[in-house]
Design an enzyme around this catalytic site. Structure first.
Site, PDB file in Angstrom:
ATOM      1  N   TYR A  50      -1.070  -0.745  10.372  1.00  9.07           N
ATOM      2  CA  TYR A  50      -1.222  -0.970   8.932  1.00  9.07           C
ATOM      3  C   TYR A  50      -0.053  -0.370   8.160  1.00  9.07           C
ATOM      4  O   TYR A  50       0.571  -1.040   7.327  1.00  9.07           O
ATOM      5  CB  TYR A  50      -2.539  -0.368   8.456  1.00  9.07           C
ATOM      6  CG  TYR A  50      -2.830  -0.599   6.986  1.00  9.07           C
ATOM      7  CD1 TYR A  50      -3.293  -1.842   6.547  1.00  9.07           C
ATOM      8  CD2 TYR A  50      -2.652   0.413   6.049  1.00  9.07           C
ATOM      9  CE1 TYR A  50      -3.558  -2.064   5.200  1.00  9.07           C
ATOM     10  CE2 TYR A  50      -2.921   0.203   4.706  1.00  9.07           C
ATOM     11  CZ  TYR A  50      -3.376  -1.034   4.281  1.00  9.07           C
ATOM     12  OH  TYR A  50      -3.634  -1.245   2.952  1.00  9.07           O
ATOM     13  N   SER A  95       0.862  -1.184   0.000  1.00 12.03           N
ATOM     14  CA  SER A  95       0.000   0.000   0.000  1.00 12.03           C
ATOM     15  C   SER A  95       0.891   1.223   0.000  1.00 12.03           C
ATOM     16  O   SER A  95       2.026   1.185   0.521  1.00 12.03           O
ATOM     17  CB  SER A  95      -0.896   0.020   1.234  1.00 12.03           C
ATOM     18  OG  SER A  95      -1.514   1.291   1.402  1.00 12.03           O
TER      19      SER A  95
END
Length: 262
Positions: free
Chosen positions: A167, A149
Site C-alpha cells: 500500500y 495517501s
C-alpha cells in the site's frame, strides 16, 4: 474577470468517480455534484452504487452509476467506454478506487502485492490513459484527481500496527505518476493532481482503528482528530474547478498536519 464563486462553479461539467459508492469517494462525488457537476459513480457492487445514487439524488445531484471491476484491463476499458457513452465526455476524473493488505514484509503474499499494485497503480494508469486519449486530449481540457495517501510519504514506524508494504509503495508510485503525467499532459490543457488523505474512518481503516484506537492514532496529529465526512469536499471541488486551473503536478495532504510532523 470571473468572481471566485464563478471559478468554483462546475455547472455543466461531467465527472467520473471510481470507488464512489461510499466513504471518501462518495464524499468527493457529493462535493462535485453540489458544485453543479453531473456525476457517474463506479464501484464493484451494484447495490452499494444504487444506494449512493439514491443518496445523491436526495441532494438534488444528477448522478448515475456503472458497476465495474477495476482489477482487470477489460473492466477498466469497459468502464471508460460506458462512462463516455453516458456522459458524452469526461471533464473530471477522480481515481479513488484502491485496496490495501496488511502482512509483515517477510511473509507478504505475492498475490496480495499484485492485487494492491494492480488496483492502486495499474488501473489508474489504464483509466487515465483511456479517458485522456478518448476525451480529454481531443477536447484539450480535463481535470484528473488521484487519491493517494500520506502513507506514500514515508514508511511505517517499527512499533506501528501497519504492515502495509504494498500500500505504501503503491501510493508513493501514484504520487510520482501524478507529477509525471502532469508534465506530459499540461500541453493538452489537462491538470493532474493528487490528494493524500490522512486517517479517515472508512472500510479500509476499520481494522486499524479497532487495533490501534482513535486516540492512539491521533495523538501525534497536530489537530488531534480524524478526518470527517466534509474534509475532502473543499479540496476536491477546488482541484476540479477553474480556481485550480494553474495548479498541476501537486500532492495536497489532508491529514490534520500529520505528514508535517512524521
Amino acid at each position: 474577470m470571473r468572481t471566485t464563486q464563478q471559478l468554483f462553479d462546475l455547472t455543466g461539467r461531467t465527472a467520473l468517480v471510481t470507488g464512489g459508492s461510499r466513504g471518501l469517494g462518495l464524499q468527493m462525488a457529493t462535493a462535485l455534484g453540489e458544485m453543479g457537476a453531473r456525476v457517474v459513480l463506479s464501484a464493484r457492487k451494484q447495490a452499494e452504487l444504487d444506494a449512493a445514487v439514491e443518496q445523491l439524488g436526495r441532494l438534488g445531484i444528477a448522478a448515475s452509476a456503472i458497476a465495474a471491476d477495476m482489477a482487470s484491463e477489460s473492466g477498466v476499458a469497459g468502464l471508460a467506454a460506458a462512462a463516455l457513452e453516458r456522459l458524452g465526455h469526461v471533464d473530471i476524473l477522480v481515481n479513488n478506487a484502491g485496496a490495501t493488505w496488511a502482512a509483515p514484509a517477510e511473509d507478504y503474499p505475492l498475490e496480495a502485492w499484485d492485487k494492491v499494485m494492480n488496483l492502486n497503480v495499474r488501473s489508474i494508469f489504464l483509466l487515465s490513459q483511456a479517458v485522456g486519449r478518448q476525451s480529454m486530449i481531443p477536447r484539450r481540457q480535463g481535470r484528473i484527481i488521484n487519491v493517494a495517501s500520506i502513507a506514500g510519504f514515508a514508511g511505517n514506524a517499527p512499533d506501528s500496527p501497519m504492515k502495509t508494504l504494498a500500500y505504501n509503495t503503491s501510493k508513493a508510485a501514484l504520487m510520482n505518476f501524478t507529477r509525471t503525467l502532469a508534465g506530459e499532459w499540461g500541453v493538452h490543457g489537462i491538470t493532474v493532481n493528487a490528494i493524500a488523505p490522512g486517517y479517515f474512518p472508512s472500510k479500509m481503516t476499520t481494522g486499524l482503528l479497532q487495533q490501534a484506537g482513535e486516540e492512539n492514532l491521533t495523538k501525534s496529529v497536530p489537530l488531534h482528530r480524524l478526518g470527517d465526512d466534509e474534509d475532502l469536499k473543499g479540496v476536491a471541488a477546488f482541484l476540479a474547478s477553474d480556481a485550480a486551473k494553474h495548479v498541476t503536478g501537486q500532492v495536497i495532504a489532508v491529514d490534520g498536519g500529520n505528514s508535517a510532523v512524521r
